[in-house]
Design an enzyme around this catalytic site. Sequence first.
Site, mmCIF file in Angstrom:
data_model
loop_
_atom_site.group_PDB
_atom_site.id
_atom_site.type_symbol
_atom_site.label_atom_id
_atom_site.label_comp_id
_atom_site.label_asym_id
_atom_site.label_seq_id
_atom_site.Cartn_x
_atom_site.Cartn_y
_atom_site.Cartn_z
ATOM 1 N N ASP A 52 17.951 9.333 38.678
ATOM 2 C CA ASP A 52 18.353 7.928 38.809
ATOM 3 C C ASP A 52 17.431 7.213 39.801
ATOM 4 O OD1 ASP A 52 19.627 5.536 39.291
ATOM 5 O OD2 ASP A 52 21.495 6.429 40.008
ATOM 6 N N ILE A 53 16.722 6.212 39.330
ATOM 7 C CA ILE A 53 15.735 5.530 40.181
ATOM 8 C C ILE A 53 16.403 4.791 41.356
ATOM 9 C CG2 ILE A 53 15.628 3.311 38.954
ATOM 10 C CD1 ILE A 53 12.537 3.552 39.162
ATOM 11 N N VAL B 115 18.584 0.537 32.937
ATOM 12 C CA VAL B 115 18.152 0.669 34.331
ATOM 13 C C VAL B 115 18.351 -0.654 35.093
ATOM 14 C CG1 VAL B 115 15.679 0.160 33.955
ATOM 15 C CG2 VAL B 115 16.371 1.729 35.758
ATOM 16 N N ASP B 116 18.249 -1.767 34.380
ATOM 17 C CA ASP B 116 18.478 -3.095 34.970
ATOM 18 C C ASP B 116 19.902 -3.171 35.534
ATOM 19 O OD1 ASP B 116 18.096 -5.738 35.599
ATOM 20 O OD2 ASP B 116 18.065 -6.476 33.530
ATOM 21 N N SER C 38 10.482 -0.251 28.810
ATOM 22 C CA SER C 38 10.563 -0.513 27.364
ATOM 23 C C SER C 38 10.997 0.698 26.522
ATOM 24 C CB SER C 38 9.243 -1.056 26.779
ATOM 25 O OG SER C 38 9.086 -2.415 27.103
ATOM 26 N N GLY D 278 13.843 2.238 26.417
ATOM 27 C CA GLY D 278 15.269 2.310 26.125
ATOM 28 C C GLY D 278 15.621 1.327 25.024
HETATM 29 N N1 APR Z 1 17.096 5.447 36.494
HETATM 30 C C1 APR Z 1 15.953 5.686 35.809
HETATM 31 N N2 APR Z 1 15.813 5.397 34.506
HETATM 32 C C2 APR Z 1 16.886 4.866 33.862
HETATM 33 C C3 APR Z 1 18.108 4.594 34.505
HETATM 34 C C4 APR Z 1 18.189 4.900 35.890
HETATM 35 N N3 APR Z 1 19.302 4.678 36.591
HETATM 36 N N4 APR Z 1 18.963 4.068 33.588
HETATM 37 C C5 APR Z 1 18.307 4.020 32.421
HETATM 38 N N5 APR Z 1 17.059 4.504 32.564
HETATM 39 C C6 APR Z 1 15.963 4.671 31.609
HETATM 40 C C7 APR Z 1 16.339 4.693 30.139
HETATM 41 O O1 APR Z 1 16.768 5.996 29.782
HETATM 42 C C8 APR Z 1 15.006 4.358 29.497
HETATM 43 O O2 APR Z 1 14.209 5.524 29.378
HETATM 44 O O3 APR Z 1 15.105 3.543 31.709
HETATM 45 C C9 APR Z 1 14.326 3.453 30.521
HETATM 46 C C10 APR Z 1 14.250 2.010 30.102
HETATM 47 O O4 APR Z 1 15.398 1.690 29.350
HETATM 48 P P1 APR Z 1 16.143 0.295 29.444
HETATM 49 O O5 APR Z 1 16.869 0.183 30.733
HETATM 50 O O6 APR Z 1 16.923 0.105 28.206
HETATM 51 O O7 APR Z 1 14.925 -0.779 29.538
HETATM 52 P P2 APR Z 1 14.014 -1.410 28.366
HETATM 53 O O8 APR Z 1 13.867 -0.526 27.194
HETATM 54 O O9 APR Z 1 12.769 -1.874 29.055
HETATM 55 O O10 APR Z 1 14.858 -2.632 27.895
HETATM 56 C C11 APR Z 1 15.036 -3.718 28.778
HETATM 57 O O11 APR Z 1 17.400 -3.644 28.614
HETATM 58 O O12 APR Z 1 19.293 -3.817 29.809
HETATM 59 C C12 APR Z 1 18.314 -4.461 29.317
HETATM 60 O O13 APR Z 1 18.137 -6.309 30.849
HETATM 61 C C13 APR Z 1 17.429 -5.252 30.235
HETATM 62 O O14 APR Z 1 17.147 -6.662 28.380
HETATM 63 C C14 APR Z 1 16.496 -5.692 29.186
HETATM 64 C C15 APR Z 1 16.277 -4.459 28.359
#
Ligand code: APR
Length: 244
Positions: A73-74, A100-101, A189, A191
Amino acid sequence: MSRAATRFFLTPSTRLPNPLLFPKRRRPPPPCTGATRASFAAMAASGLGGGEAFRLSASAGAGAGALKLFKGDITVWSVDGATDAIVNAANERMLGGGGVDGAIHRAAGPELVQACRIVPEVKPGVRCPTGEARITPAFKLPVSRVIHTVGPIYDMDRQPDVSLNNAYTNSLKLAKENGIQYIAFPAISCGVFRYPPEEASKIAVSTAQQFSKDIKEVHFVLFSDELYNIWRETAKEMLPQVEK
Ligand code: APR
């Protein structure tokens, strides 16, 4: 006795072992620099897994320009709380979301969304266009700053590789301008935005390489074993590995 004063006294049952009776076993120091040791210690303390290290540049001296991979978890990542930053995979509105947001906003507390709200809109509803980056304080997070970037939606972006490259590059540029020495990225990107992680990892590692002289350590904190292994394979192909 005041409550504050009692904190400094140990009752017989909580007394620490006598160091003369239980001497610490001496271990040889690991073969790495002070900065590297500090960041490994911080990661181990936070419970992150992994910890493989690579040199970002073949010519840089030991300890300079390292890339490290961690699993977990970042939001628990930090190095010194002063020159470190985590990167948020945000959306263009910058007011939070899922993935992660959402995790970053929950851990930082409500002040983070307030700080994002005052980032000026460049057009209605857009504070950070795809590929750009913005910086805010980190509030309750253990790092000094959050860098928010927006990666491409893989199936909708005309040139997703260019946009992802821009997201990493602009985050690293902003880090450099703000004196950040240690930076941690999630898999931007990979996720909800559905970027194929093998391709994404190559872009992530190659942009980090370009900042080997500017940032002491670029870390990737990967949320699953699968992503961690993909990043590790890419780093092994592209960079010299160093001992922990
Ligand atoms: N720590 C590290 N990595 C994480 C965490 C965490 N706590 N939670 C999720 N991830 C990983 C996911 O498993 C994925 O591999 O972060 C990576 C990016 O996934 P997303 O969070 O879905 O980000 P992204 O694909 O860039 O999509 C961005 O998602 O929630 C929305 O507001 C955000 O609209 C934006 C979109």
